[in-house]
Design an enzyme around this catalytic site. Sequence first.
Site, PDB file in Angstrom:
ATOM      1  N   ASN A 182       9.792   4.195   2.871  1.00 14.21           N
ATOM      2  CA  ASN A 182       9.765   3.806   4.290  1.00 14.21           C
ATOM      3  C   ASN A 182      11.056   3.088   4.654  1.00 14.21           C
ATOM      4  O   ASN A 182      11.790   2.628   3.788  1.00 14.21           O
ATOM      5  CB  ASN A 182       8.612   2.828   4.535  1.00 14.21           C
ATOM      6  CG  ASN A 182       7.262   3.477   4.407  1.00 14.21           C
ATOM      7  OD1 ASN A 182       6.851   3.863   3.326  1.00 14.21           O
ATOM      8  ND2 ASN A 182       6.561   3.601   5.511  1.00 14.21           N
ATOM      9  N   ARG A 201       0.838  -1.215   0.000  1.00 15.80           N
ATOM     10  CA  ARG A 201       0.000   0.000   0.000  1.00 15.80           C
ATOM     11  C   ARG A 201       0.875   1.267   0.000  1.00 15.80           C
ATOM     12  O   ARG A 201       1.035   1.925  -1.018  1.00 15.80           O
ATOM     13  CB  ARG A 201      -0.933  -0.031   1.229  1.00 15.80           C
ATOM     14  CG  ARG A 201      -2.052   0.995   1.180  1.00 15.80           C
ATOM     15  CD  ARG A 201      -1.672   2.384   1.605  1.00 15.80           C
ATOM     16  NE  ARG A 201      -1.144   2.467   2.973  1.00 15.80           N
ATOM     17  CZ  ARG A 201      -0.589   3.562   3.464  1.00 15.80           C
ATOM     18  NH1 ARG A 201      -0.488   4.657   2.734  1.00 15.80           N
ATOM     19  NH2 ARG A 201      -0.097   3.569   4.695  1.00 15.80           N
ATOM     20  N   ASP A 202       1.523   1.572   1.114  1.00 21.03           N
ATOM     21  CA  ASP A 202       2.327   2.801   1.187  1.00 21.03           C
ATOM     22  C   ASP A 202       3.472   2.732   0.181  1.00 21.03           C
ATOM     23  O   ASP A 202       3.852   3.727  -0.440  1.00 21.03           O
ATOM     24  CB  ASP A 202       2.899   2.951   2.612  1.00 21.03           C
ATOM     25  CG  ASP A 202       3.266   4.381   2.973  1.00 21.03           C
ATOM     26  OD1 ASP A 202       3.183   5.256   2.095  1.00 21.03           O
ATOM     27  OD2 ASP A 202       3.650   4.627   4.125  1.00 21.03           O
ATOM     28  N   HIS A 257       6.204   4.418  12.440  1.00 22.86           N
ATOM     29  CA  HIS A 257       6.169   4.334  10.972  1.00 22.86           C
ATOM     30  C   HIS A 257       7.129   5.403  10.441  1.00 22.86           C
ATOM     31  O   HIS A 257       6.773   6.581  10.360  1.00 22.86           O
ATOM     32  CB  HIS A 257       4.715   4.592  10.555  1.00 22.86           C
ATOM     33  CG  HIS A 257       4.432   4.607   9.096  1.00 22.86           C
ATOM     34  ND1 HIS A 257       3.690   3.631   8.459  1.00 22.86           N
ATOM     35  CD2 HIS A 257       4.751   5.493   8.119  1.00 22.86           C
ATOM     36  CE1 HIS A 257       3.555   3.922   7.188  1.00 22.86           C
ATOM     37  NE2 HIS A 257       4.200   5.050   6.955  1.00 22.86           N
ATOM     38  N   CYS A 305       4.413   9.464  -0.272  1.00 24.42           N
ATOM     39  CA  CYS A 305       3.023   9.886  -0.403  1.00 24.42           C
ATOM     40  C   CYS A 305       2.937  10.925  -1.511  1.00 24.42           C
ATOM     41  O   CYS A 305       3.681  11.902  -1.501  1.00 24.42           O
ATOM     42  CB  CYS A 305       2.537  10.466   0.927  1.00 24.42           C
ATOM     43  SG  CYS A 305       0.888  11.140   0.795  1.00 24.42           S
ATOM     44  N   HIS A 328       9.589   7.019   7.588  1.00 24.90           N
ATOM     45  CA  HIS A 328      10.147   7.122   6.239  1.00 24.90           C
ATOM     46  C   HIS A 328      11.623   7.471   6.425  1.00 24.90           C
ATOM     47  O   HIS A 328      12.009   8.077   7.427  1.00 24.90           O
ATOM     48  CB  HIS A 328       9.378   8.161   5.425  1.00 24.90           C
ATOM     49  CG  HIS A 328       8.008   7.676   5.031  1.00 24.90           C
ATOM     50  ND1 HIS A 328       7.702   7.261   3.763  1.00 24.90           N
ATOM     51  CD2 HIS A 328       6.885   7.500   5.769  1.00 24.90           C
ATOM     52  CE1 HIS A 328       6.443   6.853   3.719  1.00 24.90           C
ATOM     53  NE2 HIS A 328       5.912   6.994   4.931  1.00 24.90           N
TER      54      HIS A 328
HETATM   55  C1  LIG Z   1     -10.579  11.754   1.118  1.00 20.30           C
HETATM   56  C2  LIG Z   1     -10.797  12.046  -0.348  1.00 20.30           C
HETATM   57  C3  LIG Z   1     -11.679  10.978  -0.972  1.00 20.30           C
HETATM   58  C4  LIG Z   1     -11.496  13.382  -0.428  1.00 20.30           C
HETATM   59  O1  LIG Z   1     -11.501  13.828  -1.782  1.00 20.30           O
HETATM   60  P1  LIG Z   1     -12.603  14.855  -2.312  1.00 20.30           P
HETATM   61  O2  LIG Z   1     -12.284  15.135  -3.751  1.00 20.30           O
HETATM   62  O3  LIG Z   1     -12.735  15.990  -1.376  1.00 20.30           O
HETATM   63  O4  LIG Z   1     -13.891  13.916  -2.160  1.00 20.30           O
HETATM   64  P2  LIG Z   1     -15.278  13.874  -2.844  1.00 20.30           P
HETATM   65  O5  LIG Z   1     -16.206  13.265  -1.839  1.00 20.30           O
HETATM   66  O6  LIG Z   1     -15.629  15.216  -3.433  1.00 20.30           O
HETATM   67  O7  LIG Z   1     -15.061  12.821  -4.021  1.00 20.30           O
HETATM   68  C5  LIG Z   1     -14.399  13.111  -5.216  1.00 20.30           C
HETATM   69  C6  LIG Z   1     -14.613  11.945  -6.162  1.00 20.30           C
HETATM   70  O8  LIG Z   1     -13.972  10.773  -5.658  1.00 20.30           O
HETATM   71  C7  LIG Z   1     -14.938   9.766  -5.386  1.00 20.30           C
HETATM   72  N1  LIG Z   1     -14.589   9.124  -4.136  1.00 20.30           N
HETATM   73  C8  LIG Z   1     -14.481   9.695  -2.912  1.00 20.30           C
HETATM   74  N2  LIG Z   1     -14.087   8.788  -2.023  1.00 20.30           N
HETATM   75  C9  LIG Z   1     -13.946   7.628  -2.684  1.00 20.30           C
HETATM   76  C10 LIG Z   1     -13.555   6.329  -2.277  1.00 20.30           C
HETATM   77  N3  LIG Z   1     -13.230   6.066  -1.011  1.00 20.30           N
HETATM   78  N4  LIG Z   1     -13.510   5.360  -3.197  1.00 20.30           N
HETATM   79  C11 LIG Z   1     -13.838   5.619  -4.487  1.00 20.30           C
HETATM   80  N5  LIG Z   1     -14.196   6.836  -4.935  1.00 20.30           N
HETATM   81  C12 LIG Z   1     -14.267   7.825  -4.036  1.00 20.30           C
HETATM   82  C13 LIG Z   1     -16.267  10.475  -5.300  1.00 20.30           C
HETATM   83  O9  LIG Z   1     -17.320   9.595  -5.608  1.00 20.30           O
HETATM   84  C14 LIG Z   1     -16.080  11.570  -6.314  1.00 20.30           C
HETATM   85  O10 LIG Z   1     -16.238  11.047  -7.622  1.00 20.30           O
HETATM   86  P3  LIG Z   1     -17.100  11.848  -8.711  1.00 20.30           P
HETATM   87  O11 LIG Z   1     -18.429  12.090  -8.103  1.00 20.30           O
HETATM   88  O12 LIG Z   1     -16.355  13.134  -8.949  1.00 20.30           O
HETATM   89  O13 LIG Z   1     -17.108  10.930  -9.882  1.00 20.30           O
HETATM   90  C15 LIG Z   1      -9.455  12.152  -1.120  1.00 20.30           C
HETATM   91  O14 LIG Z   1      -8.770  13.261  -0.638  1.00 20.30           O
HETATM   92  C16 LIG Z   1      -8.578  10.930  -0.968  1.00 20.30           C
HETATM   93  O15 LIG Z   1      -8.904   9.865  -1.495  1.00 20.30           O
HETATM   94  N6  LIG Z   1      -7.442  11.088  -0.280  1.00 20.30           N
HETATM   95  C17 LIG Z   1      -6.499  10.000  -0.016  1.00 20.30           C
HETATM   96  C18 LIG Z   1      -5.134  10.350  -0.574  1.00 20.30           C
HETATM   97  C19 LIG Z   1      -4.168   9.235  -0.259  1.00 20.30           C
HETATM   98  O16 LIG Z   1      -4.441   8.053  -0.417  1.00 20.30           O
HETATM   99  N7  LIG Z   1      -2.975   9.618   0.208  1.00 20.30           N
HETATM  100  C20 LIG Z   1      -1.976   8.676   0.586  1.00 20.30           C
HETATM  101  C21 LIG Z   1      -2.284   8.075   1.938  1.00 20.30           C
HETATM  102  S1  LIG Z   1      -0.782   7.861   2.846  1.00 20.30           S
HETATM  103  C22 LIG Z   1      -0.861   8.807   4.194  1.00 20.30           C
HETATM  104  O17 LIG Z   1      -1.753   9.566   4.288  1.00 20.30           O
HETATM  105  C23 LIG Z   1       0.203   8.710   5.225  1.00 20.30           C
HETATM  106  C24 LIG Z   1       0.376   7.339   5.898  1.00 20.30           C
HETATM  107  C25 LIG Z   1      -0.953   6.734   6.335  1.00 20.30           C
HETATM  108  O18 LIG Z   1       0.987   6.417   4.996  1.00 20.30           O
HETATM  109  C26 LIG Z   1       1.297   7.478   7.128  1.00 20.30           C
HETATM  110  C27 LIG Z   1       2.651   8.091   6.833  1.00 20.30           C
HETATM  111  O19 LIG Z   1       3.290   7.705   5.822  1.00 20.30           O
HETATM  112  O20 LIG Z   1       3.088   8.893   7.635  1.00 20.30           O
END
Ligand SMILES: CC(C)(COP(=O)([O-])OP(=O)([O-])OC[C@H]1O[C@@H](n2cnc3c(N)ncnc32)[C@H](O)[C@@H]1OP(=O)([O-])[O-])[C@@H](O)C(=O)NCCC(=O)NCCSC(=O)C[C@@](C)(O)CC(=O)[O-]
Length: 335
Positions: free
Chosen positions: A270, A36-37, A228, A261, A230
Site C-alpha cells: 500500500n 492487516r493488509d 485505498h 493480497c 496500492h
Molecule cells: C470467504 C471464505 C471464507 C470462503 O471460503 P470457502 O472455502 O468457500 O468457505 P467455506 O465456508 O467452505 O469454509 C472453508 C473452511 O474455512 C472455514 N471458515 C470459513 N470462514 C471462516 C472464518 N471466517 N473463520 C474461520 N474459519 C472459517 C470453514 O469452517 C471451513 O473449514 P472446514 O470445515 O473445512 O474445516 C474465504 O474465501 C476467505 O476467507 N477469503 C478471504 C481471503 C482474504 O482474506 N483475502 C485478503 C483480503 S484483502 C482484500 O480483499 C482487498 C482489500 C480489502 O484489502 C482492499 C484492497 O486492497 O483493495
Amino acid sequence: MQFIRNYIHKSSASAAICRTISTTVPEIRIYEVGPRDGLQNESKFVPTEIKTELIHKLANAGIKNIESASFVSPKWVKQMSDGSEVMKSIKRVQGVNYPVLIPNLKGYETAKGCNIEEIAIFPAGSEGFSQKNLNCSVEEGLKRFKLVADQAVKDGIRVRGYVSCILGCPYDGPISPKAIAKITEELFAMGCYEVSLGDTIGVGTAGSVRKLMREVLSVTTPDNIALHFHDTYGQGLSNLLAGLEFGIRTVDSSISGLGGCPYARGASGNLATEDLVYFLYGLGVNTNVDLVKLIEAGRYISNFLAKPTESRVNRAIGDKIKNCEDIVKMAACTL
Ligand SMILES: CC(C)(COP(=O)([O-])OP(=O)([O-])OC[C@H]1O[C@@H](n2cnc3c(N)ncnc32)[C@H](O)[C@@H]1OP(=O)([O-])[O-])[C@@H](O)C(=O)NCCC(=O)NCCSC(=O)C[C@@](C)(O)CC(=O)[O-]
C-alpha cells in the site's frame, strides 16, 4: 531524529503557513491498514506479540484508526489466524479505533467475542477477483456481506465497506466505473458508514481516479468515501492528490508500505503511511501524527521481517539523518 519531532511540533512559522494552506485541505483522516493488509501477504508467520507491539507503536505515533486483524478462514490466510489473540492482547488507547476485516458470519461471530467496535466487509469490484478472493461471485459476495452488515447494525457495531479492484483486476482487466459506483451504493444501502475504494493491484493513474470519482460521487458525497491505493506502479500519491481534489478526506495507508493480497496476482504494498504523512505536511495538513515515532514503527516491523522498508521517506531520512532539518522544512512548506 529528535530534531524532526521538535521541529514538526514546535515550529510556529510552519504552523502559520500551514494554516493558510489548510484552508484548501482542512483535515485528513488516516486509516492505517498495516497490521492487516500489510501483514496478510507475508509468508513468514508474524507472532501475535509482534503484531500487537506494532499496533501499540502506531497508536503511540498518533494514528487513530488501525485495522488490526482479519477473521477470514485460516485455510485461506494463515497469517491472520491469530485475530482473536491480537484483539484480546491490544492495550487499547482511548480515542483509537481498532477495526477488523470480516468475510462472513462465522468470522463475525468470532470477532464479536473480542470486544470489537467496527468491522469492514469487502466485496470485489470484479468477478475474477471475487472468485479468487472469496470463492464466490460478486452478487453472492454482496448477499453474504449483507448478512454480516445486518447483524452488525443490529448489534450496534459500525460497518465499513471496501470495494476492491476499483481500477483494474488481475483476472478481468479494466473495470467499469459504473460497476464500482453500483457496488458502493449497495454497501451504503447495507448500512456502511464509509466505503473505501481499493486499487488492489495499484494500476490506477490520476486520470483513471478522476474518472472513477466522477462516477462514484454521482451516488454519494466525498465525506463518505475513503481511498485505498496500492503503490505497485508508483502512482499512489498522485492518485491520492487526484482524489483530494474531489474532496475526499479519508486515506488508507500501510506502515512501511507493507501490503498485498495473496489472491491478487501482482498486488504490491500500500501507499506507505510515512510517505503519506510527509506528503500531508507538504499540503499544510496537521495530521497529529509524530513522524519520528511513525518511522520507528516502520523500522520495527521491517526489521522483524528482515526486509527493507518500502517507504521512500523512511529510507531517505534513515540515510541522511544530518539533513533532517532541511528535509522536514521542505515537507512542512516553510522555505
Ligand atoms: C470467504 C471464505 C471464507 C470462503 O471460503 P470457502 O472455502 O468457500 O468457505 P467455506 O465456508 O467452505 O469454509 C472453508 C473452511 O474455512 C472455514 N471458515 C470459513 N470462514 C471462516 C472464518 N471466517 N473463520 C474461520 N474459519 C472459517 C470453514 O469452517 C471451513 O473449514 P472446514 O470445515 O473445512 O474445516 C474465504 O474465501 C476467505 O476467507 N477469503 C478471504 C481471503 C482474504 O482474506 N483475502 C485478503 C483480503 S484483502 C482484500 O480483499 C482487498 C482489500 C480489502 O484489502 C482492499 C484492497 O486492497 O483493495
